[in-house]
Enzyme design. Structure first.
Site, PDB file in Angstrom:
ATOM      1  N   HIS A  41       0.816  -1.219   0.000  1.00 39.50           N
ATOM      2  CA  HIS A  41       0.000   0.000   0.000  1.00 39.50           C
ATOM      3  C   HIS A  41       0.847   1.264   0.000  1.00 39.50           C
ATOM      4  O   HIS A  41       0.372   2.327  -0.397  1.00 39.50           O
ATOM      5  CB  HIS A  41      -0.943  -0.003   1.204  1.00 39.50           C
ATOM      6  CG  HIS A  41      -0.261   0.140   2.531  1.00 39.50           C
ATOM      7  ND1 HIS A  41       0.363  -0.921   3.171  1.00 39.50           N
ATOM      8  CD2 HIS A  41      -0.104   1.220   3.353  1.00 39.50           C
ATOM      9  CE1 HIS A  41       0.867  -0.502   4.316  1.00 39.50           C
ATOM     10  NE2 HIS A  41       0.598   0.788   4.454  1.00 39.50           N
TER      11      HIS A  41
ATOM     12  N   HIS B 298       4.389   9.134  12.378  1.00 38.12           N
ATOM     13  CA  HIS B 298       3.662   7.898  12.047  1.00 38.12           C
ATOM     14  C   HIS B 298       4.321   6.774  12.840  1.00 38.12           C
ATOM     15  O   HIS B 298       5.479   6.442  12.589  1.00 38.12           O
ATOM     16  CB  HIS B 298       3.803   7.689  10.538  1.00 38.12           C
ATOM     17  CG  HIS B 298       3.115   6.488   9.972  1.00 38.12           C
ATOM     18  ND1 HIS B 298       1.860   6.070  10.357  1.00 38.12           N
ATOM     19  CD2 HIS B 298       3.516   5.617   9.011  1.00 38.12           C
ATOM     20  CE1 HIS B 298       1.520   5.003   9.652  1.00 38.12           C
ATOM     21  NE2 HIS B 298       2.520   4.693   8.837  1.00 38.12           N
TER      22      HIS B 298
END
Length: 316
Positions: free
Chosen positions: A115, A179
């Protein structure tokens, strides 16, 4: 020839992670705006820098950089499977030029991407085949990691090749910003997890399901704060974006990757891809970098940012 840059964050939690309807709507609008910028630029070729998440690249052989001569999407986190529209001849020429210029890159005739490469294109266009592509993997998850300086030099060399190609080239990056997904460390992981990090291709459905459930649960805990995951840091993200917009990309050279991981999380080093992309554009002189969208989405464990940049001469 004209170059432009398109960058956007990705996250495994974009579909099923916790976010209210207003946030989801604004993210959708951001991707729509980004797609229009890409369409208006009308590239002949897309060169994309992106990471992997122990789906296509493993510790059995972990290059810092790898150019895909052919590539296939594995289809994790609700992305589609299938071959990317790689321009193999151009990809091979680019890899040869990079080696000639002293940038050590691996090549893959069977690159498998997750992804990190395809999600943003599916969000923009519904598929990842909109533009002819050269994918370039940057190791952002498996220490030891490349430095910002090495990513910058890679990007500059790619930018010189792109400018000489005779094509309109869109340089893209996906990753970060702050993140901190629950990525295991090979130094502390139990033996069965170490083996997956070393050679974990084609996991069973049971293993895949457990991984998905673990990440979804982490995102749910992150909404209210949890000690094992760093919160998304909008101040860190803003400082990073401002550095990109300033054009002073050499300022990143002094930043140690351990400090990025400590402040922006285990996925923070994915910003190496952004630095490489902007470094490619910088070879054409000063640029204008627009922040199309930003939101610190705790339930997605991601500082969601979208940027588009072009040389200032093209804006005149």
């Amino acid at each position: 020839m004209t170059l432009a840059v398109l960058c956007a964050s990705h996250t495994p939690l974009m579909k099923d992670g916790i976010a209210d309807d207003e946030v989801r709507s604004s993210v959708k609008q951001g991707f729509e705006s980004l797609a229009k910028r890409a369409e208006d630029f009308a590239p002949d070729l897309l060169i994309q820098f992106a990471p992997d998440h122990f789906n296509g690249f493993f510790y059995e052989v972990m290059p810092s950089f790898c150019v895909g001569i052919n590539a296939t999407s594995l289809g994790d986190w609700d992305t589609s499977t299938g071959p990317l529209p790689v321009v193999s001849d151009d990809a091979l020429q680019l890899s040869e030029m990079l080696l000639h210029e002293g940038v050590d890159v691996a090549v893959s005739y069977r690159m498998e991407v997750d992804h990190g490469f395809v999600q943003i294109w599916e969000r923009m266009f519904g598929n990842f085949s909109r533009f002819p592509t050269i994918p370039i993997f940057i190791n952002s998850a498996a220490p030891p990691l490349p430095t910002f300086k090495r990513a910058r030099l890679l990007g500059e060399a790619v930018g010189r090749w792109a400018a000489a190609s005779g094509k309109r080239v869109l340089i893209s990056a996906s990753g970060g910003l702050s993140h901190d997904p629950p990525t295991p460390s090979i130094l502390t992981a139990p033996d069965e997890v170490k083996e997956r990090l070393i050679s974990g291709r084609y996991p069973s459905e049971e293993v895949q399901r457990a991984r998905v459930e673990r990440v979804l649960a982490a995102g749910a805990r992150a909404v209210n704060g949890t000690p094992e995951i760093l919160p998304v840091d909008p101040d860190w993200d803003a400082a990073f974006i401002e550095k990109l917009q300033s054009g002073d990309l050499e300022a990143f050279d002094a930043i140690a990757m351990k400090d990025v991981r400590a402040k922006a999380g285990r996925g923070g080093p994915e910003v190496l891809a952004w630095v490489a992309a902007f470094a490619a554009l910088s070879t054409q002189g000063k640029y204008q970098a627009d922040l199309v969208y930003y939101e610190a989405i705790q339930g997605w464990i991601a500082g969601m940012a979208m940027m588009f940049a072009e040389p200032k001469a093209d804006r005149a």
